[in-house]
Design a protein around this motif. Structure first.
Motif, PDB file in Angstrom:
ATOM      1  N   GLU A  80       0.804  -1.205   0.000  1.00 47.23           N
ATOM      2  CA  GLU A  80       0.000   0.000   0.000  1.00 47.23           C
ATOM      3  C   GLU A  80       0.841   1.262   0.000  1.00 47.23           C
ATOM      4  OE1 GLU A  80      -2.672  -0.340   3.204  1.00 47.23           O
ATOM      5  OE2 GLU A  80      -3.541  -2.214   2.534  1.00 47.23           O
ATOM      6  N   ARG A 643      -8.979  -0.711  -2.726  1.00 49.93           N
ATOM      7  CA  ARG A 643      -8.959   0.533  -1.936  1.00 49.93           C
ATOM      8  C   ARG A 643      -8.618   1.680  -2.872  1.00 49.93           C
ATOM      9  NH1 ARG A 643      -4.938   0.486   2.908  1.00 49.93           N
ATOM     10  NH2 ARG A 643      -3.488   0.059   1.209  1.00 49.93           N
ATOM     11  N   SER A 646      -4.668   4.457  -2.673  1.00 49.21           N
ATOM     12  CA  SER A 646      -3.905   3.354  -2.095  1.00 49.21           C
ATOM     13  C   SER A 646      -2.879   3.812  -1.061  1.00 49.21           C
ATOM     14  CB  SER A 646      -3.175   2.601  -3.212  1.00 49.21           C
ATOM     15  OG  SER A 646      -2.309   3.483  -3.924  1.00 49.21           O
ATOM     16  N   ASN A 648      -0.945   4.681   2.321  1.00 52.97           N
ATOM     17  CA  ASN A 648      -1.013   4.164   3.681  1.00 52.97           C
ATOM     18  C   ASN A 648       0.287   4.536   4.381  1.00 52.97           C
ATOM     19  OD1 ASN A 648      -2.382   2.855   5.730  1.00 52.97           O
ATOM     20  ND2 ASN A 648      -1.314   0.924   5.368  1.00 52.97           N
ATOM     21  N   VAL A 656     -11.327   7.363   2.180  1.00 53.40           N
ATOM     22  CA  VAL A 656     -10.886   6.149   1.517  1.00 53.40           C
ATOM     23  C   VAL A 656     -12.127   5.319   1.200  1.00 53.40           C
ATOM     24  CG1 VAL A 656     -10.583   4.841   3.663  1.00 53.40           C
ATOM     25  CG2 VAL A 656      -9.319   4.183   1.616  1.00 53.40           C
ATOM     26  N   LYS A 695      -8.321   3.195  12.106  1.00 49.77           N
ATOM     27  CA  LYS A 695      -7.101   2.443  11.839  1.00 49.77           C
ATOM     28  C   LYS A 695      -7.384   0.972  12.128  1.00 49.77           C
ATOM     29  CE  LYS A 695      -2.235   2.008  13.190  1.00 49.77           C
ATOM     30  NZ  LYS A 695      -1.162   2.551  14.044  1.00 49.77           N
ATOM     31  N   GLN A 717      -5.379  -0.459   7.035  1.00 52.32           N
ATOM     32  CA  GLN A 717      -5.439   0.990   6.835  1.00 52.32           C
ATOM     33  C   GLN A 717      -4.937   1.675   8.097  1.00 52.32           C
ATOM     34  OE1 GLN A 717      -6.488   2.884   3.977  1.00 52.32           O
ATOM     35  NE2 GLN A 717      -5.305   4.292   5.244  1.00 52.32           N
TER      36      GLN A 717
END
Length: 1529
Positions: A80, A643, A646, A648, A656, A695, A717
């Protein structure tokens, strides 16, 4: 994911247990060895086994399964953070994880996954080939975005779905808005919305907003659909609209006493104004309550009454717009009874009633009537008819010998009336002995032309379905029925079936086709005429059925159930798969009996394809229905999570989107998981506006019906808070003067990847010759300040390459002055003169910037103080002088302000004393007056005042103390004192003042004359006084108007006495007085009043007698009252026949009158002593005394000896002499309750028989008369008329005469009324009556006179009507009688010695006499048979007969019959060989071979022929009772 349940169809417990040990023993791969950019969905596949095994394998602990899930998920997270994924879309970087997560991966993805070095893992089946066929694409833009509603804080929009959606479907919509003039789009909702409307809340009034809608699916975001114009956020007026409930749109009916509570909703903004009217007038709020809210109005009536009925109009108004609606309210209750009911007729076992509808229908229509009967024996009521809808009724099955009363109740929708109308007369059913003869009726001529009573109706039929046309016709004789199609006679066409029964005509068309449509006519004919009726028949093909799939989706998986319904008119249906009829023996197909349903219980791949149905009725089938295509998939797919974007980690506030992609089928619902915890979101795509709590690791699962997929791989995430910029100043101060330099610094602290943006007063700051920034904009430098640089400075930071923007920092205000500042000196307190011991402070103020140092001066001499404030704690005379100040700042370069203004301070050594004054300045004041005290310190200012009453401090702070309306409680001693408002320095107390308060006296009004009602020219004096003082001035009023002095009215000096020298009518009235204090606004209340009356003429005396009988009887008591209707003080004088009596009071009473008291009485009145005033004498009243006791006279109406039941009788009792009588009535010596002189009995019955008399009593003296003469009241039942015939027979022929007689037996005073068949008979040229109608004569009968005759009788001059007599049936034949002559035997030739009989027969009526003729000569025979026992040849001839009846001129003679020819032959002339027929048999009786001539004779065919009969006209002469004789009898 140990806490997730295993999917239903993909994770059996046994397999999960087998895989669990392998998952636990796998080595943990190092995350650094897995190339993050090459990760594909296949990498995370082994993580499924531990996740599924955790709940299923009991032997494997949860602690061992959990690490396995973490190990397999670890390589996914670094992917990510790849730079390739951050800045470019998935289409530009197909080798990134984002490209791998989309619905359609590239072909390179599986190959790259093979290069990853990690321990061996369970092989994942390759994705279906369909994944590589159709790429996901976004939808087109949403259509027709429009504003649905807007107010001061919210906006509602609507739109239509995109024109093109594509195979990826539509997950939902996101709504975004931004202010006009900016490009900062804000997402309005946290999650996608699936509906086509959305309300944006918490908006700011006055903003101008742009709004757009974006459709989202697996292919991403669509092009936005936006509003054409920006929308101002403000309240918008909506036209008012009333939403009337359906049940109130028609008449609303409630019963009296019920509660009415009606809620009527409405729309409109702002809040509408609601008003109500009833029948155009305002509502009666005492009865009707209205409650209005923002959205509805309630009309409430606690207890409904009839007067609440009407039309209620509701008006809803917003500004100039309004809407109206009306409600019709009907309040109903029970009806009243019928107005009257009448017994019309009684016959046999029947009674006929008729009645008048009730006057009160209960405010609703009458629905019927209930009739009850009661016999006179029991008096019990029984219901005989319910819900009778007519105003007449016939009651049958009554019992002979009983008498019946009837009553009728009215019915409406509420119920039955509480009371009833009862017949005044009773219906008596004649007892046994009266022979009831059923009426005989002549056949009526019912001949009439055909007429259709029920017409043919246009109709439509379906091909192949037999249909029938129906109509009804009447006519006499029975009409002939013909059916025609398009004006052509149908005839015997077998396709049609024609029936006619009892006037019902039907045409059945068997299995019609389209050619059988057209115009059909039914024609009816008879001798009287012809009639036709037509209709149009349309023959249609069967409707095409519609096949509907009951499942939500058309693509299914193996073993799922599919349900169809064929929407068509059966009764039977056939089903087809790919145009082939279904095999009903297939166990996989379920057909619901008698229902158009098909269930495929466990569908397989072979059963996918197109399905259709047909409806079948008999041999007719419809066309194919529409087809429904069913797609069947073999395996259940596994979802993948993608996602967007992307990055992260990400920062809070960033959005998101996670999308759960299932490659095949449709209709999926989704379940999302966050750290193995189930989320509430069920959309395909979830949008998360990130917060620290978000999170987590995210995964999904897809569900459709009973089908559940495996879990997707988890995706991690991370979320960070966005730092807040820190804004600081590098210069010492922020308010500067022209040409100074300034530096400001902005920093984020956690990273150097931020780029800073500066704003002044909200506008971005750009670099120029005076303003500059460092490399990333963290420092702002102003080289030479000017007024243009002044303002509020803020900064914000943007993360490089990301749409992450910090919030704006707190602001720093930079001020640039345009000129040199000046110092201002302020004194506190600001008194010009001060007193020793007070405190004072001086403040030196520079109104701009900071960092100043201060300089102080007194009388030009610098003082040692350097602060901003200079204070003198206790002033003295040494502090008196002029003060100034100045300010400076800086060290290297000093900057000084100009000197302040000078302030002079004066010191006064002596303590002041205030001066107190009073207004008005008097010793005594009265309650209600206003008094004002003033307190004043002459020297300097800033004083606050304190007031004291009797030494107690009051709450007043002003220098004026006003008491506006004095009362006695305000008495006391008052003084004041002053205090400085800031230094609290106090003066001495003022001198004291005593306040005396008294109540205002009430004037006393008295009369000086003896009476207050006087006559013209008399004098009057009135006096008014206050008592406590002579300082009062008096004012007089008459009837509220002030009295002025004139020639007849005068006052003394202060007005205390009013004198009227010569009274007249103008002086009459109500006199009052009031007083005013000289020079003061003190006025007393008005005194009580004295009424002065002045008469316009001399009074007269009135003499009243009680009781006022003109004639009295010995022993009665009488009183005379002498009344003068004006004034007082009278003395009375009494006179009898002119002689004065000794009585002096106003009343003269005689306790027991006698003949000596008879005479004429008068009275007179006088008053006064010095000067006597006398009235005129009263009128004379004569009193007469009657010695004899009176006897009343009783009369009866009607004055007859006998009265009848049901009649009304009235007795009158009268005492001829004098008046004042009350009457008593007696029956058989028993006193009755009647008090009137009239005694009425309205409906006599036999129980009213008896002896009646009366007596009278004086109503005041209770003197009683003698009893009147007695009168016997005889009451009899009304006789029943006797109807007899005077003529011998009641069946007559044309022109015959008839006489009927009606009699009553008990009297000749009856007048008779005749009826034929219930209709009254009127006299005419053929019908006449005698003087009283007892005899009915028909001079010349005709068919019109035939019928049932009855009669009734009315008593002359009385309302007595008998019942209707029994009836006599009169029959009138339409032709003369028909006579038949018959001969027996009927042979044309007879032989001498034979016997012959002629019978003359007439077929109707009786009383006939017969006439016989031979060859035209009358015979002596008179009977109906003429017999010749032994004929001779002379009897040969022509025989006739004729009938007659009646006498004299009334004789009726029939026509002669046709002649019967009789021919007599001598025996030897005809068959000589038969002469010895019977004698020659004797010698031959022993011979067997001798034929029997008797047998031959009897069996001759001629003898077997039927006997002959000769007829004149009738064809029914063969009947036995017609007189014919047959040989075979």
């Amino acid at each position: 994911m140990p806490s997730k349940p295993a999917p239903i169809k993909k994770a059996p417990a046994k397999k999960a247990a087998e895989k669990a040990p392998k998952a636990a023993s796998e080595p943990e791969p190092a995350p650094v060895k897995a190339p993050p950019a090459k990760a594909t969905p296949a990498e995370a596949a082994p993580a499924k086994a531990p996740a599924e095994a955790a709940p299923a394998a009991e032997a494997a602990p949860a602690a061992e399964a959990a690490p396995a899930a973490k190990v397999e998920a670890a390589p996914v997270a670094p992917a990510e953070k790849t730079p390739a994924a951050e800045g470019s879309p998935a289409a530009d970087a197909p080798d990134t994880e984002e490209a791998a997560d989309v619905t359609v991966p590239t072909e390179a993805a599986p190959a790259e996954a093979a290069k990853v070095e990690e321990p061996p893992k369970a092989q994942t089946p390759p994705p279906p080939a369909a994944l590589f066929e159709r790429p996901s694409v976004p939808t087109s833009a949403p259509l027709e975005v429009s504003v649905d509603d807007v107010d001061e804080s919210s906006l509602t929009i609507r739109w239509k779905e995109p024109e093109t959606i594509g195979h990826s479907g539509l997950d939902g919509y996101t709504i975004e808005y931004c202010k006009d003039g900016t490009s900062d789009w804000v997402v309005a909702q946290k999650e996608l919305t699936v509906v086509n409307h959305y309300c944006i809340h918490n908006l700011t009034t006055g903003d101008l907003l742009h709004v757009r809608v974006v459709a989202v699916n697996a292919g991403g975001r669509s092009e936005p659909g936006a509003l054409a114009e920006p929308v101002p956020i403000r309240e918008i007026v909506d036209r008012p609209r009333i939403r009337m409930p359906r049940f109130l749109r028609s008449r609303y009916v409630k019963q009296v006493g019920e509660q009415i509570n009606l809620l009527i909703p409405f729309l409109g903004k702002p809040k509408p104004v609601v008003s109500w009217l009833k029948d155009g007038q305002p509502l009666d709020t005492n009865r009707i309550n209205i409650r209005n809210s923002d959205k509805d109005s309630i009309l409430f009536i606690r207890t409904a009454q009839r007067e609440d009925s009407g039309v209620y109009e509701m008006t809803v108004k917003v500004d100039s717009f309004e809407d109206k609606a009306s409600i019709t309210l009907q309040i109903v209750e029970l009806p009243g009874p019928p107005a009257s009911v009448k017994l019309v007729d009684t016959w046999g076992f029947n009674a006929a009633l008729e009645w008048i509808p009730p006057k009160d229908n209960g405010n609703t229509e009458i629905t019927g009537y209930l009739i009850q009967k009661a016999d006179s024996k029991t008096g019990d009521w029984f219901t005989v008819l319910e819900n009778c809808h007519r105003l007449t009724a016939t009651i049958s099955d009554l019992i002979i010998g009983n008498s019946y009363s009837f009553r009728v109740f009215a019915l409406n929708k509420v119920g039955m009336s509480e009371s009833s109308a009862v017949t005044r007369t009773v219906a008596t059913i004649q007892k046994t002995g009266i022979v009831y003869k059923p009426p005989e009726y002549q056949d009526l001529d019912f001949s009439e032309a055909p007429k259709f009573t029920t017409l043919l109706s246009d109709r439509a039929a379906t091909v192949g379905y037999t249909t029938k046309l129906l109509c009804s016709v009447r006519g006499s004789p029975k009409p002939k029925i013909e059916w025609l199609k398009n004006q052509m006679v149908i005839g015997d066409d077998p396709k049609f079936r024609q029936l006619s029964n009892q006037g019902i005509c039907s045409l059945e068309i068997r299995k019609p086709c389209s050619f059988d449509g057209g115009v059909y006519t039914c024609r009816a004919k008879n001798e009287q005429g012809e009639a036709t009726v037509s209709c149009k028949l349309e023959v249609k093909h069967p409707a095409k059925p519609h096949l509907r799939l009951l499942n939500t989706w058309m693509d299914v998986f193996q073993n799922e159930t599919v349900q169809f319904i064929c929407e068509a008119n059966g009764p039977n249906w056939t089903w087809y798969h790919n145009q082939n009829k279904l095999d009903e023996s297939n166990m996989n197909y379920e057909f619901v009996e008698d229902e158009p349903s098909l269930n495929i219980t466990e569908i397989t791949l072979t059963e996918q394809g197109d399905y259709a149905c047909k409806s079948v009725r008999g041999e007719v089938s419809s066309d194919f229905s529409n087809t429904v295509k069913i797609i069947v998939y073999e395996n259940i797919p596994t979802p993948t999570v993608s996602r967007d974007p992307s990055f992260n980690p990400m920062y809070t506030g960033e959005t998101v989107k996670f999308t759960c992609n299932v490659d095949i089928a449709s209709g999926w619902s989704y379940q999302w998981y966050k750290d193995v915890q189930e989320l509430s979101e069920t959309n395909k795509t979830i949008s998360i506006s990130l917060q620290p709590s978000d999170k987590s690791k995210y995964s999904c699962m897809a569900i459709r019906g009973q089908t559940t997929t495996d879990y997707s791989e988890e995706i991690l995430q991370d979320v960070l808070e966005i730092p807040v910029p820190s804004l600081t100043r590098k210069t010492q101060w922020l308010d500067v003067f022209p040409d100074e330099s300034v530096q400001l610094s902005c920093g984020m602290g956690d990273s150097s990847d931020w780029i800073y943006t500066w704003r002044k007063d909200g506008q971005e700051v750009q670099a120029n010759t005076h303003v500059s920034f460092d490399s990333n904009g963290a420092t702002l430098s102003i080289k030479s300040a000017s007024a243009a640089h002044a303002g509020q400075y803020t900064c914000s930071a943007n993360l490089k390459g990301r749409s992450v923007t910090s919030i704006i920092s707190s602001g720093i205000e930079l001020t640039v002055y345009d000129k040199k500042p000046s110092a201002t000196l302020i004194q506190d307190p600001d008194y010009k003169t001060m007193f020793p011991g007070e405190s004072v402070s001086f403040n030196c103020h520079v109104n701009v910037s900071i960092g100043w140092e201060y300089l102080w001066y007194k009388d030009g001499t610098k003082l040692a103080e350097t602060g901003i404030k200079y204070t003198i704690e206790s002033v003295g005379t040494t502090n008196q002088g002029s003060y100034q100040c100045q300010a400076k700042r800086g060290t290297d370069q000093t900057f000084s302000t100009a000197s302040s203004q000078a302030i002079s301070l004066a010191i006064q050594n002596n303590k002041p004393k205030p001066v107190m004054t009073q207004q008005p300045d008097v010793d005594i004041v009265y309650s209600g007056e206003s008094v004002s005290f003033s307190c004043k310190v002459e020297l300097t200012s800033g004083w606050e005042y304190s007031w004291f009453k009797d030494g107690v401090r009051q709450s007043i702070k002003s220098n004026i103390f006003t008491i506006s309306a004095l009362s006695l409680s305000d008495r006391g001693t008052y003084d004041c004192m002053a205090t400085r408002n800031k230094t609290m320095y106090e003066t001495m107390h003022s001198d004291k003042r005593i306040l005396q308060v008294s109540e205002i006296p009430v004037p006393s009004l008295t009369r000086k004359t003896q009476w207050l009602d006087v006559f013209p020219d008399e004098s009057v004096q009135l006096s008014c006084g206050m008592g406590d003082s002579s300082d009062w001035i008096y004012t007089w009023r008459k009837d509220g108007q002030e009295v002025q002095a004139n020639t007849h009215v005068s006052f003394d000096s202060n007005g205390a006495t009013l004198s009227i020298k010569s009274a007249s009518a103008a002086h009459a009235g109500q006199y009052t007085c009031s007083a005013n204090l000289k020079g003061r606004s003190v006025t007393s209340i008005i005194s009580s009043g004295i009424k002065l009356t002045v008469y316009d003429k001399k009074p007269s005396a009135t003499l009243i007698q009680d009781p006022d009988y003109k004639t009295m009887f010995p022993g009665e008591s009488v009183s005379f009252n002498c009344h003068v209707n004006v004034s007082i003080g009278w003395e009375y004088l009494w006179y009898k026949d002119g002689t004065k009596l000794a009585e002096t009071g106003n009343k003269y009473t005689i306790k027991s009158v006698g003949t000596t008291n008879q005479g004429s009485y008068q009275c007179q009145a006088k008053r006064g002593t010095d000067q006597t005033f006398s009235t005129a004498s009263s009128q004379a009243i004569s009193l007469a005394i009657q010695n004899n006791k009176p006897k009343p006279v009783m009369t009866q109406q009607p004055d007859v000896d006998i009265v009848y039941t049901g009649e009304s009788v009235s007795f009158s009792c009268k005492v001829e002499l004098t008046s004042g009588w009350e009457y008593s009535w007696f029956k058989d010596g028993v006193r009755q309750s009647i008090k009137s002189n009239i005694f009425n009995i309205s409906a006599l019955s036999l129980s009213d028989r008896g002896t009646y008399d009366c007596m009278a009593t004086r109503n005041k003296t209770t003197y009683e008369t003698m009893h009147s003469d007695k009168r016997i009241l005889q009451v009899s039942e009304i006789p029943v008329p006797s109807l007899t015939r005077k003529t011998q027979w009641l069946d007559v022929f044309p022109d015959e005469s008839v006489q009927l007689s009606c009699g009553m037996s008990d009297s000749s005073d009856w007048i008779y009324t005749w009826r034929k068949d219930g209709q009254e008979v009127q006299a005419n040229t053929h019908v006449s009556f005698d003087s009283n109608g007892a005899t009915l004569s028909i001079k010349s009968a005709s068919a019109a006179h035939a019928g049932q005759y009855t009669c009734s009788a009315n008593l002359k001059g009385r309302s007595v009507t008998s019942t209707i007599s029994s009836g006599l049936k009169l029959s009138v034949y339409d032709t003369k009688p028909r006579v038949t002559l018959m001969q027996n035997p009927s042979d044309n030739v007879l032989h001498t010695g034979d016997s012959v009989t002629f019978s003359c027969h007439i077929n109707v009526s009786t009383g006939w006499e017969y006439l016989w003729y031979k060859d035209g000569l009358k015979l002596d025979e008179s009977g109906n048979n003429h017999t010749i026992s032994s004929v001779l040849t002379k009897d040969t001839g022509k025989y006739k007969c004729q009938t007659k009846r009646g006498r004299n001129a009334l004789t009726l003679i029939s026509e002669e019959t046709e002649a019967v020819n009789l021919n007599i032959k001598a025996k030897d002339e005809y068959r000589p060989e038969e002469t010895e027929l019977f004698f020659s048999m004797s010698p031959r009786k022993d011979g067997d071979d001798t034929p029997c001539p008797l047998v031959e004779y009897i069996t001759d065919a001629a003898l077997n022929a039927p006997p002959k009969a000769v007829k004149t006209e009738s064809s029914d002469a063969t009947e036995n009772n017609g007189g014919l004789v047959s040989f075979k009898q």
